[in-house]
Design a protein around this motif. Sequence first.
Motif, PDB file in Angstrom:
ATOM      1  N   LEU A 778       0.813  -1.215   0.000  1.00 65.02           N
ATOM      2  CA  LEU A 778       0.000   0.000   0.000  1.00 65.02           C
ATOM      3  C   LEU A 778       0.846   1.265   0.000  1.00 65.02           C
ATOM      4  CD1 LEU A 778      -2.755  -1.093   2.508  1.00 65.02           C
ATOM      5  CD2 LEU A 778      -3.051  -0.673   0.073  1.00 65.02           C
ATOM      6  N   ARG A 779       2.151   1.126   0.035  1.00 62.48           N
ATOM      7  CA  ARG A 779       3.030   2.295  -0.010  1.00 62.48           C
ATOM      8  C   ARG A 779       3.963   2.265  -1.220  1.00 62.48           C
ATOM      9  NH1 ARG A 779      -0.187   4.281   2.841  1.00 62.48           N
ATOM     10  NH2 ARG A 779       0.100   5.089   4.957  1.00 62.48           N
ATOM     11  N   ALA A 780       4.001   1.161  -1.935  1.00 63.87           N
ATOM     12  CA  ALA A 780       4.913   1.041  -3.075  1.00 63.87           C
ATOM     13  C   ALA A 780       4.279   1.722  -4.283  1.00 63.87           C
ATOM     14  CB  ALA A 780       5.202  -0.431  -3.376  1.00 63.87           C
ATOM     15  N   VAL A 781       4.798   2.877  -4.624  1.00 61.35           N
ATOM     16  CA  VAL A 781       4.245   3.609  -5.771  1.00 61.35           C
ATOM     17  C   VAL A 781       4.467   2.820  -7.051  1.00 61.35           C
ATOM     18  CG1 VAL A 781       4.406   5.745  -7.097  1.00 61.35           C
ATOM     19  CG2 VAL A 781       4.591   5.803  -4.604  1.00 61.35           C
ATOM     20  N   HIS A 782       5.612   2.189  -7.179  1.00 58.70           N
ATOM     21  CA  HIS A 782       5.910   1.339  -8.325  1.00 58.70           C
ATOM     22  C   HIS A 782       5.899  -0.119  -7.874  1.00 58.70           C
ATOM     23  CE1 HIS A 782       7.146   4.854 -10.670  1.00 58.70           C
ATOM     24  NE2 HIS A 782       7.813   5.248  -9.600  1.00 58.70           N
ATOM     25  N   ARG A 783       5.366  -0.971  -8.714  1.00 55.87           N
ATOM     26  CA  ARG A 783       5.311  -2.384  -8.346  1.00 55.87           C
ATOM     27  C   ARG A 783       6.702  -2.971  -8.159  1.00 55.87           C
ATOM     28  NH1 ARG A 783       1.260  -2.853  -5.693  1.00 55.87           N
ATOM     29  NH2 ARG A 783       1.781  -0.656  -5.569  1.00 55.87           N
ATOM     30  N   ARG A 784       7.681  -2.390  -8.847  1.00 58.14           N
ATOM     31  CA  ARG A 784       9.033  -2.908  -8.689  1.00 58.14           C
ATOM     32  C   ARG A 784       9.560  -2.652  -7.286  1.00 58.14           C
ATOM     33  NH1 ARG A 784       9.765   1.547 -12.246  1.00 58.14           N
ATOM     34  NH2 ARG A 784      10.849   3.307 -11.287  1.00 58.14           N
ATOM     35  N   ASP A 785       9.046  -1.624  -6.611  1.00 57.52           N
ATOM     36  CA  ASP A 785       9.473  -1.377  -5.236  1.00 57.52           C
ATOM     37  C   ASP A 785       8.989  -2.496  -4.316  1.00 57.52           C
ATOM     38  OD1 ASP A 785      10.673   0.973  -6.001  1.00 57.52           O
ATOM     39  OD2 ASP A 785       8.908   2.196  -5.597  1.00 57.52           O
ATOM     40  N   PHE A 786       7.760  -2.937  -4.523  1.00 57.34           N
ATOM     41  CA  PHE A 786       7.246  -4.045  -3.719  1.00 57.34           C
ATOM     42  C   PHE A 786       8.034  -5.322  -4.008  1.00 57.34           C
ATOM     43  CE2 PHE A 786       4.358  -7.731  -3.488  1.00 57.34           C
ATOM     44  CZ  PHE A 786       4.140  -7.738  -2.117  1.00 57.34           C
ATOM     45  N   GLN A 787       8.285  -5.577  -5.291  1.00 56.01           N
ATOM     46  CA  GLN A 787       9.043  -6.774  -5.636  1.00 56.01           C
ATOM     47  C   GLN A 787      10.457  -6.699  -5.082  1.00 56.01           C
ATOM     48  OE1 GLN A 787       7.723  -9.512  -7.077  1.00 56.01           O
ATOM     49  NE2 GLN A 787       9.692 -10.438  -6.560  1.00 56.01           N
ATOM     50  N   SER A 788      11.021  -5.502  -5.059  1.00 60.11           N
ATOM     51  CA  SER A 788      12.351  -5.337  -4.486  1.00 60.11           C
ATOM     52  C   SER A 788      12.359  -5.714  -3.011  1.00 60.11           C
ATOM     53  CB  SER A 788      12.830  -3.896  -4.663  1.00 60.11           C
ATOM     54  OG  SER A 788      14.043  -3.672  -3.987  1.00 60.11           O
ATOM     55  N   SER A 789      11.323  -5.320  -2.291  1.00 59.12           N
ATOM     56  CA  SER A 789      11.260  -5.678  -0.870  1.00 59.12           C
ATOM     57  C   SER A 789      11.142  -7.184  -0.695  1.00 59.12           C
ATOM     58  CB  SER A 789      10.079  -4.965  -0.205  1.00 59.12           C
ATOM     59  OG  SER A 789       8.840  -5.533  -0.604  1.00 59.12           O
ATOM     60  N   VAL A 790      10.371  -7.838  -1.568  1.00 59.70           N
ATOM     61  CA  VAL A 790      10.231  -9.296  -1.488  1.00 59.70           C
ATOM     62  C   VAL A 790      11.574  -9.966  -1.755  1.00 59.70           C
ATOM     63  CG1 VAL A 790       9.088 -11.300  -2.503  1.00 59.70           C
ATOM     64  CG2 VAL A 790       7.795  -9.194  -2.122  1.00 59.70           C
ATOM     65  N   ASP A 791      12.268  -9.504  -2.773  1.00 56.07           N
ATOM     66  CA  ASP A 791      13.570 -10.097  -3.108  1.00 56.07           C
ATOM     67  C   ASP A 791      14.585  -9.883  -1.980  1.00 56.07           C
ATOM     68  OD1 ASP A 791      12.439 -10.816  -5.505  1.00 56.07           O
ATOM     69  OD2 ASP A 791      13.276  -9.125  -6.618  1.00 56.07           O
ATOM     70  N   ARG A 792      14.571  -8.697  -1.401  1.00 51.84           N
ATOM     71  CA  ARG A 792      15.513  -8.407  -0.322  1.00 51.84           C
ATOM     72  C   ARG A 792      15.198  -9.251   0.922  1.00 51.84           C
ATOM     73  NH1 ARG A 792      17.982  -3.225  -0.102  1.00 51.84           N
ATOM     74  NH2 ARG A 792      16.992  -2.723   1.882  1.00 51.84           N
ATOM     75  N   PRO A 808      10.989 -20.409  -3.112  1.00 43.91           N
ATOM     76  CA  PRO A 808      10.965 -19.109  -2.425  1.00 43.91           C
ATOM     77  C   PRO A 808      10.049 -19.147  -1.213  1.00 43.91           C
ATOM     78  CG  PRO A 808       9.716 -19.003  -4.469  1.00 43.91           C
ATOM     79  CD  PRO A 808      10.416 -20.329  -4.467  1.00 43.91           C
ATOM     80  N   PRO A 809      10.397 -18.420  -0.153  1.00 43.81           N
ATOM     81  CA  PRO A 809       9.529 -18.402   1.037  1.00 43.81           C
ATOM     82  C   PRO A 809       8.255 -17.610   0.779  1.00 43.81           C
ATOM     83  CG  PRO A 809      11.316 -16.844   1.292  1.00 43.81           C
ATOM     84  CD  PRO A 809      11.580 -17.571   0.001  1.00 43.81           C
ATOM     85  N   TRP A 810       7.251 -17.919   1.542  1.00 42.54           N
ATOM     86  CA  TRP A 810       6.024 -17.136   1.500  1.00 42.54           C
ATOM     87  C   TRP A 810       6.247 -15.802   2.195  1.00 42.54           C
ATOM     88  CZ3 TRP A 810       0.835 -20.215   2.337  1.00 42.54           C
ATOM     89  CH2 TRP A 810       0.604 -21.003   1.211  1.00 42.54           C
ATOM     90  N   LEU A 811       5.449 -14.815   1.795  1.00 42.24           N
ATOM     91  CA  LEU A 811       5.587 -13.505   2.412  1.00 42.24           C
ATOM     92  C   LEU A 811       5.182 -13.576   3.875  1.00 42.24           C
ATOM     93  CD1 LEU A 811       4.160 -11.206  -0.403  1.00 42.24           C
ATOM     94  CD2 LEU A 811       6.529 -11.684   0.161  1.00 42.24           C
ATOM     95  N   PRO A 812       5.903 -12.871   4.733  1.00 43.45           N
ATOM     96  CA  PRO A 812       5.622 -12.953   6.182  1.00 43.45           C
ATOM     97  C   PRO A 812       4.512 -11.991   6.598  1.00 43.45           C
ATOM     98  CG  PRO A 812       7.562 -11.613   5.821  1.00 43.45           C
ATOM     99  CD  PRO A 812       7.119 -12.072   4.459  1.00 43.45           C
ATOM    100  N   TYR A 813       3.290 -12.328   6.239  1.00 41.86           N
ATOM    101  CA  TYR A 813       2.169 -11.479   6.651  1.00 41.86           C
ATOM    102  C   TYR A 813       2.114 -11.423   8.173  1.00 41.86           C
ATOM    103  CZ  TYR A 813       0.773 -11.953   1.794  1.00 41.86           C
ATOM    104  OH  TYR A 813       0.751 -11.929   0.427  1.00 41.86           O
ATOM    105  N   ARG A 814       2.107 -10.201   8.698  1.00 45.85           N
ATOM    106  CA  ARG A 814       2.236 -10.011  10.135  1.00 45.85           C
ATOM    107  C   ARG A 814       0.884 -10.154  10.834  1.00 45.85           C
ATOM    108  NH1 ARG A 814       7.352 -11.111  10.841  1.00 45.85           N
ATOM    109  NH2 ARG A 814       8.575 -10.083   9.221  1.00 45.85           N
ATOM    110  N   ILE A 815       0.951 -10.674  12.036  1.00 45.32           N
ATOM    111  CA  ILE A 815      -0.238 -10.738  12.871  1.00 45.32           C
ATOM    112  C   ILE A 815      -0.419  -9.362  13.510  1.00 45.32           C
ATOM    113  CG2 ILE A 815      -1.355 -11.899  14.798  1.00 45.32           C
ATOM    114  CD1 ILE A 815      -0.814 -13.632  12.304  1.00 45.32           C
ATOM    115  N   PRO A 816      -1.515  -8.649  13.214  1.00 47.11           N
ATOM    116  CA  PRO A 816      -1.670  -7.277  13.716  1.00 47.11           C
ATOM    117  C   PRO A 816      -1.712  -7.240  15.239  1.00 47.11           C
ATOM    118  CG  PRO A 816      -3.251  -7.764  11.973  1.00 47.11           C
ATOM    119  CD  PRO A 816      -2.624  -9.062  12.357  1.00 47.11           C
TER     120      PRO A 816
END
Length: 1652
Positions: A778-792, A808-816
């Motif tokens: 919800l903050r990644a203006v470009h989709r590549r920014d989100f993908q960059s975070s996933v890769d990192r 590849p691991p699943w994304l670590p969706y946080r428990i609110p």
Amino acid sequence: MADVDVTSLIKKGKRGAAAYFQAECQRTNSPRSLHDLLDIIIDPSKPIDDWETIDWCRWLMAGGKTPDEYSQTVRRYDNATTCGLVWTANFVAYRCRTCGISPCMSLCADCFQHGNHEGHDFNMFRSQAGGACDCGDTSVMKESGFCNRHGPKAQLNKTLAPPDLLCVAEAMMPRVILRLIQYLREHSANSGDLSVISEADGFLSMLHHLSEMGGAMRMVMTRALTNPRTYSCSCLVEDCDQRYPESLGYLRRSQLLYEEAKKTLHNCDCPVEYQETIPSFHPDLKHSTFLEELVFWTVKFEFPQKLICFLLNMLPDPHYKEAFTQTFVHHYSRISVMLAHSSDSDTLSNRVVHVSVQLFSNEALAFRMTKNFKLLHVMVISLKAMMMKILIQNTLQDTEKNFHFVVNCGNRVMKDHCYWPVVSDLNNVLTHRPVALEFLKDQSLLEIWFSFLSMFQGMNVNQRELSAHVEFEPNTYYAAFSAELEASATAMWALISHLENYESLDISKQVLSCCLSALEDWFDAISFSLSDQAIPDQVSFHLPLHRYYSSFLCQAVSHQGATLTELLPRKELLQQLMIHPLQAIVAFHEILCGIWVRNGLQIKGQAMTYIQCHFCNSMVDADLFLLQVCATHLDPDWFLQTVLQRLKHLFSVSKKLLGERFTKEVYALYAPENVQVCGQTLSGSLTFVSQWMSEEEVTRQEMVSLLTMNDRTHSQLMDLLPEKCGTASQNKDFESILAKVADYRAPNFEAGGTMLQGMYVPKPEIWEQEYDPIHVLLRAVHRRDFQSSVDRYTQHVRQSGKYKNSSPPWLPYRIPKAVSPQFPDPRKLLHSRTMHAIIFTVLYRAWHDPDIPEQVVALSVYLLDMALRFPPLSCSAHEMVSPMKEEVPNLDFVHWFPTDWTLQNMVLTIQRVVVMEQAEIMEGVVEEMDVDEEVDGPSEGATYLVQSPTVEEEGFSSPSHHPSLPTSSVHLALPATVATTGALVPLSGNLVSQTSGSTSTVSVVAQHSHGYSDTDSVSPNMVLPPPLPPPLPPGTLGSGGGGSNLAVVPSSVGLTSIHPRIFKWRRFPGRNRVLPNKQSLQSAGPGESSSTHYHQESLKELPPSCNSVVDINESLLSLLLRLHSKLSGVKDSYRPPTERMEILSDNAINESRIGDGPFFIGQVLDRFVKLNVSSGEQPVQDIRQRLWPKKEEIKKGGSAKDAFDKEERKRRAKERQQKLMAEFASRQKAFMQQTMETELDSDLGDCGERMKEVVVNVVQEYECVICGQMAPSTEERPIGMVVLLQATSVLGHSRQDDPRCHRLPCSDEDRLMLGRDQTRAAYMGQRIDQLDHHFDNKSWQASVNIGWQGGVHVQSCGHYLHTVCHQSYTESLRQSQRHQNLAVEQGEYSCPLCRQLANSVLPIYPDMGETVAVVRCPPNNLSAVAQELSQLMATVPTPVSSIRKAMANIVEDLTNSTYAQFRSKYSSPNSHSLFLFICSIARTNLECELVYRGGTLSSIQPPKKSCFVPLFHVLALNAKMSTPLPYAQVWSQLTGLSVEDHLSSLAPMEREVPLFLRDTLAILLQIVLTLPLNVDKAYYGCVVQGLYNLTFVRGLAQVSCYLTQEQRRRWKQKYAESQGHLNSLGSVLGLVIDHLEHSPLYIDDEDMDVAI
């Protein structure tokens, strides 16, 4: 006598006259002789800029001293407590946030450097509009920040100026100012002429100089400017009659010009009741002082800079500042009108703000203006009046019923931000708490404000393009977003910042009440009621009324002690409130998924701006909060059903929806990869709680998200942190938070010497504990920014050793975290039967469809995990034992489960789903089918029933284009033989007709028959699709000839038989389906041949509706177990805790968020076992036993894959064979096309035979990064790959494996070693020189490859574009002046998507692809294959001219990319040298690929975007055009095959390079490049075999040269003993020696000399 006196005074000179008047003024205040002299000196008939006049004035005021001496004397008595230095645009100033009270405070460099700002939060900036120094002003900044010269305490002991020092100035000042007024009146008709003010520049400079003398002189000037008596005596005719009768005529003319000028300065339109009560809105202007008239002329002449600075220079005088502000407010409404009509709005806006910001930054002064002169009303009404002039009808919802009007974003008032000065001033005064409270307490003012905001509500409506790309991309969205941010959001946050406690709760309630009233009026204006639905193809991102309500509601509950119950409206209105924010959020995700691609780049720009850091707090966050509030206070099932109604095309198996909107984009929505729209919308609504957190927590979360996308500099973090439109509250703890979440990486240097900035990188624990993918999304203006975070993230968990799996691991969706007690928990939605049905649907699709992305599955598992983690507080016993229905209706999710209890619903089995549809002819498709492992073999003429939703590639089809099948006595264009079947073919025995009468069947002729089991009969691209039935027996279609050629129409009754000539089949991109055009569904026209029987046979009725029942027999628990097994690749992979020898206590469940799919699914299953206290593991064990019945134990050490049962093998076989479905669909297309060319009485079996001859040709599509369209590369419109061509000599530097050559040259010896000819480039250069010396050019050019120095390496970023789009793009770059870092004239450009450097386009040949037609090789022996190769080499195909041009362009670019000295080094350009160059390009890129892979093609390297395949196709086609002669002759020499010799007996003898001296790899590339594309592997193997033989024999020949004569004799004898059988190395070596022994090869050097 007076004239004589004045004349004598003039004769005394300036100094003498000044001394005289100094003495006179000490005796009397205003001597008559001084005025007589001034009548002559500053006569209005003289030019105002006359130097003599100005010099006389300066000397007279000096009183006998020189002007400079006088100026220095007056400055000594400067008693000003504030600096007041005025500057214009581009002046460098300072702003200290630590010392500032107002956000607009600023300091000049001198005051800043003399003040104490050590350790403060300050910045240096370049002023945009101009300003003034606030040093010493206690209302703007703290005293601690004052310099030592300013402030109340700095002037306590200052000596007052003597009375005689300024006496002449006091007497002269009114006349000096009057001269300026007279000049402005005389030129009032030319107020738009800039030269008017420039001509008075010298006179204004004199006034500036006087004001700069300090506080003493400024006091003299301000008294003259603000004294009403002085003004009346100098300007008004009735007051001047007696004193100055000689000037009466001039004063009357001047007064008349002044009155005419006042009439031309128009006021804004305002309600009548305000025209009498508010002075600013009076129709007539009345001025009583010089200051008021000067302000009028300042406005009239559009704020000339010199005049502005003169008026601002005297602001340090408090009395003057009050009078000036009051006058400015009186003219404010007229200023707003001038802003809207100015020809240079930017300049005027900056100058207006230059003035206003100095006046309204003072809180006390702004409050007095508000109380006494209704400043807020003036601003708001002026704003509203400005917008009232540019209204247009709103197009939201139904235009015919919409009588709401919104601003025209294309109008210059919006595009040029003409409203900005008024908005800026309003936001400035609202930062003052007393003024803001006055605003909020005034009911009438709030109503005006919300009526103003309603003009922005729903503006800039976007209508999704469905048929073709938008012809013109508007840029109005810039104006729309800027207007909402500046005019709405900034004021909103300024108001909210003052509502901090319970005492102001009543004010918040009043604002919410007014906002709700405005919203209700808006709903009425657009005719939107609760029964209406938002149009899915329409969206406006601008909902300021909703966001005001959302933000004030959040503030009232979180900070003022209110409860949502007392603030929320009635249920019906709350349901209405959520529709349009939901529409905006869903449209945002749709845009990111490419559904709005035909609207161009501007729609993507809107989506990016919607979440951009300056807008997200005010837009998307407010929308999400409002959705969360609605979700917690409305029925969860209703809320979810409303969300799904907007997203129903993602879940429905009904084809009616696709019939209504038959477009490529709808199909894209249905595609599995875009089901993320729903998952992201729901997960964001459930977990995004930034508005509920403290400011420190918000700042920390935002900072973490920024750091996980990329490493950031300090300034980048400051700039990119989301802000609430200018408020700096998030930055107060910036440094401390940054130190907790990031480590600083010091600056370093690149290899080239460039210094890299210091960066902040996230701490390791941030990745493991705080990285939140949903927030990043919800903050990644470009989709590549989100993908960059996933890769990192993936890189971190792998490097840290916390994740070791290859997948590849699943994304670590946080428990609110726990929600604030003031708010209900939105996770109550998780305990909804509708939510459980949604999760069931996604998991079911994930089990049957391999195309569903894991991110969607992960989101569903995450939601289910949270449902178990946060159970409901209570559940009735009745719900826990509610019975389960055997059949549930499709899409009616609320009736799927009988309870909201998650634990019970997880074990309940969905047995069957009823799909209810209305009968309607649809534009159909042949879907890819599920294929089991159990295939009995081909069955001629086998028939299948197929159902599949799809869309057509082109065009939008409204419901009227798809006529529904009639329900009574309406004849359809169906042959009678079809109707006589009289039977409705059941779908696996579950399709039941609800109406009487016969129906028609639908058939697809296939080449193979496939068996389908009950569990595997579900189409992979449907959520709950009907199963595919078994083959129909022959004759099902009827016995008539008309029935034998029937085609498929998937309709809502199931399947309908239609003659194939009705259809024109198309290939759908990317999904391997064939579909008919909508035009082809129309019945045959009157001109149709009688042989078709279309109008001669009776027509049959079809039922209006039917229900298809789909067998499911799954539960949430069984689907989780299936997915666990599928993702882990092991049958029955999940092991309950008891089998793992674990006791599931509170801490036994692994709470880590690092893992893959089986890990997270295992967490959910473990949690289920733990919570299910009644039966524990028993439900899991029962399902495991049902799915994987236990058989005999598998032997120890056996592979787990050997234990797969029949069902598992079927599933895997189905996934492996899905590619075959593309072939089936393609053959169906070919069959339908061929059938249309035959007679109706042709035999169905013959059609099946013809299908066997169809060549599979699945067209691959590419997305153009410029126009955004997905299309195949065609001859008419080729697509190319973005490439960078670079000359390289890296291959030429390779050396022999000498260890001394592998070290750096650290000594002279090492350097000498490097200087020797040991590189490959030097070796090849010597070899080419020798070949050129001994052999003909065209012969040696076909024997080697060049390019070891100056070769061209081709690399790509992996993106595609149309060649015509590339031409337009590069042409626009040539015309632009912004790309100074690109050599545009040399073809350089940046990739429009990833911005990587490129300089050419590599065209994609239309026939390129994995499934293109292959030149097959029959199973012959090697000799036959070699003979066929000889024939293939003899023919050279020529590509079409349209694609040839693109191919030629890339060859030209390749030629220009190499170094000039290597283009024609050894010969003049010709076909032979061109062919050599092409082959060498292929060799260079192959060798570079080998270098990248470490010397072998089989090594595993990091992924690299290779472009070698399209490059090879381009080179092959150019090689075929430039080949001097076919390579059949070379092939003959290699294989010994005879070829036809077409050479004439008179052909010249050429010196050809022997085959032994040729480079084998060069020959391989030459042969492959001249062969047809995509030859069979057997042909390629034959070529390699021939060249291997050549290399082998050449190696043996070299070995034989080192043997002695006796050794050669022995080897030759072994060959003789083998009797010609070459079955050993020795026999082959003996054969070689036998052939070469009579050549000079074995003669020693001494013997050679003797022989010679």
